[in-house]
Design an enzyme around this catalytic site. Structure first.
Site, short mmCIF file in Angstrom:
data_model
loop_
_atom_site.label_atom_id
_atom_site.label_comp_id
_atom_site.label_asym_id
_atom_site.label_seq_id
_atom_site.Cartn_x
_atom_site.Cartn_y
_atom_site.Cartn_z
N LYS A 154 0.86 -1.19 0.00
CA LYS A 154 0.00 0.00 0.00
C LYS A 154 0.89 1.24 0.00
O LYS A 154 1.77 1.38 0.85
CB LYS A 154 -0.90 0.02 1.24
CG LYS A 154 -1.81 1.24 1.29
CD LYS A 154 -2.79 1.18 2.45
CE LYS A 154 -2.25 1.75 3.73
NZ LYS A 154 -2.12 3.21 3.77
N LYS A 162 -7.05 8.40 -1.20
CA LYS A 162 -8.26 8.91 -0.51
C LYS A 162 -8.82 10.16 -1.17
O LYS A 162 -8.93 11.23 -0.57
CB LYS A 162 -7.95 9.21 0.96
CG LYS A 162 -7.53 7.99 1.78
CD LYS A 162 -7.48 8.31 3.26
CE LYS A 162 -7.12 7.11 4.11
NZ LYS A 162 -5.73 6.65 4.00
N ASP A 212 -13.49 15.03 -3.77
CA ASP A 212 -13.66 16.31 -4.47
C ASP A 212 -14.97 16.21 -5.24
O ASP A 212 -15.71 15.24 -5.06
CB ASP A 212 -12.45 16.55 -5.39
CG ASP A 212 -12.17 18.04 -5.60
OD1 ASP A 212 -13.13 18.79 -5.85
OD2 ASP A 212 -11.00 18.43 -5.53
N THR A 214 -10.36 6.57 11.42
CA THR A 214 -10.33 6.07 12.81
C THR A 214 -9.75 7.10 13.77
O THR A 214 -9.81 6.92 14.97
CB THR A 214 -9.52 4.76 12.90
OG1 THR A 214 -8.34 4.92 12.15
CG2 THR A 214 -10.31 3.59 12.40
N ASP A 268 -3.32 4.42 -2.15
CA ASP A 268 -4.21 4.94 -1.10
C ASP A 268 -4.17 6.47 -1.09
O ASP A 268 -3.51 7.07 -0.26
CB ASP A 268 -3.70 4.35 0.24
CG ASP A 268 -4.48 4.80 1.45
OD1 ASP A 268 -5.62 5.27 1.28
OD2 ASP A 268 -3.94 4.68 2.57
N ARG A 273 3.75 -1.39 10.30
CA ARG A 273 4.92 -1.47 11.17
C ARG A 273 5.29 -2.85 11.70
O ARG A 273 6.50 -3.12 11.86
CB ARG A 273 4.78 -0.44 12.30
CG ARG A 273 4.94 0.99 11.77
CD ARG A 273 4.36 2.02 12.69
NE ARG A 273 2.90 1.94 12.72
CZ ARG A 273 2.13 2.74 13.44
NH1 ARG A 273 2.68 3.66 14.19
NH2 ARG A 273 0.83 2.61 13.39
#
Ligand code: C5P
Length: 235
Positions: A34, A63, A66, A121, A61, A212
């Site tokens: 990603k 996002k 508009d 989140t 990614d 990570r």
């Protein structure tokens, strides 16, 4: 092309050399990678191509959020890169999501999956209220995921704790892409409500976005292998 391995490793870095080294190390050991706006804004299509040369499927990614015409243009502009997955914010509304899906369809067989981000989140109920949205985050996510499905999108990004409800609401073919995944005993870092990869898959996740726990390991490849081993044990 998405493989059987559901793990997409989040390469959250602006360093091209590090991203390349990780992608080469992980090639064949994860289902894809990603890349977010951090990497893409720094290195653009040429950085993307360098990583795509590994052959790993890429979730781009960005996002997008508009007006419909602009989002359609944004999707169209990345189609030559042949990403496996792209995404938009469901909060952009039905017309915007339909425009994104229609633009992606122009790629024919190379059409990427178009996925919606429901609610970030990092937001909680009081943040929602500040934006004029009443009700709980769970209701808001459910409403936006339903809207994404009705607008022709392929799936949503959701937390592991939303998998069961969304799978029930939206059926077996709607893709659920799930971050906030931590192998047993791994450091949480800033993730709060986490789940193990095996449990998230068991509940119905399609793709597990893991950063990570893989990228921060001494051997990212060994960390990825140890995660996929827990998945085959669970299968
Ligand atoms: O390193 P870690 O496994 O926490 O990385 C998770 C990835 O998923 C990051 O790229 C993060 O931005 C992304 N993500 C998330 N929570 C969301 C949406 C995306 O953690 N709700």
């Amino acid at each position: 092309m998405i493989t059987d391995n559901p793990v997409f490793c989040a390469l959250d870095t602006t360093e091209l050399g590090r991203a390349l080294a990780l992608a080469r190390d992980l090639d064949g050991h994860v289902g894809g990678i990603k890349l977010g706006m951090e990497f893409f804004n720094a290195h653009g299509p040429s950085g993307y191509h360098a990583l795509a040369e590994t052959g790993l499927p890429i979730f781009l990614d960005l996002k997008l959020h508009d007006i419909p015409n602009t989002v359609a243009g944004g999707i169209r502009a990345v189609l030559p890169l042949r990403p496996a997955i792209v995404n938009v914010h469901a909060a952009g509304g039905a017309a915007m999501m339909r425009a994104a899906a229609d633009a992606a369809a122009e790629a024919g067989d190379a059409r990427p999956l178009v996925i919606a981000v429901t609610m970030l989140t990092s937001l909680d109920e009081s943040d929602l209220a500040d934006t004029g949205v009443t009700g709980t985050p769970a209701d808001h996510v459910r409403r936006l995921a339903g809207l994404a499905a009705r607008s022709g999108l392929d799936g949503v990004v959701c937390s592991a704790h939303e998998i069961e409800t969304l799978r029930r609401d939206l059926g077996p073919d709607f893709k659920l892409i799930v971050p906030g995944i931590r192998p047993e005993g791994a450091a949480l870092a800033d993730q709060k409500r986490v789940m193990t990869p095996a449990r998230a898959l068991e509940l119905g996740a399609d793709i597990l976005v893991i950063g990570r726990p893989i990228t921060g390991a001494d051997s990212p490849r060994a960390a990825a292998d140890s995660i996929t081993r827990t998945l085959s044990l669970a299968a």
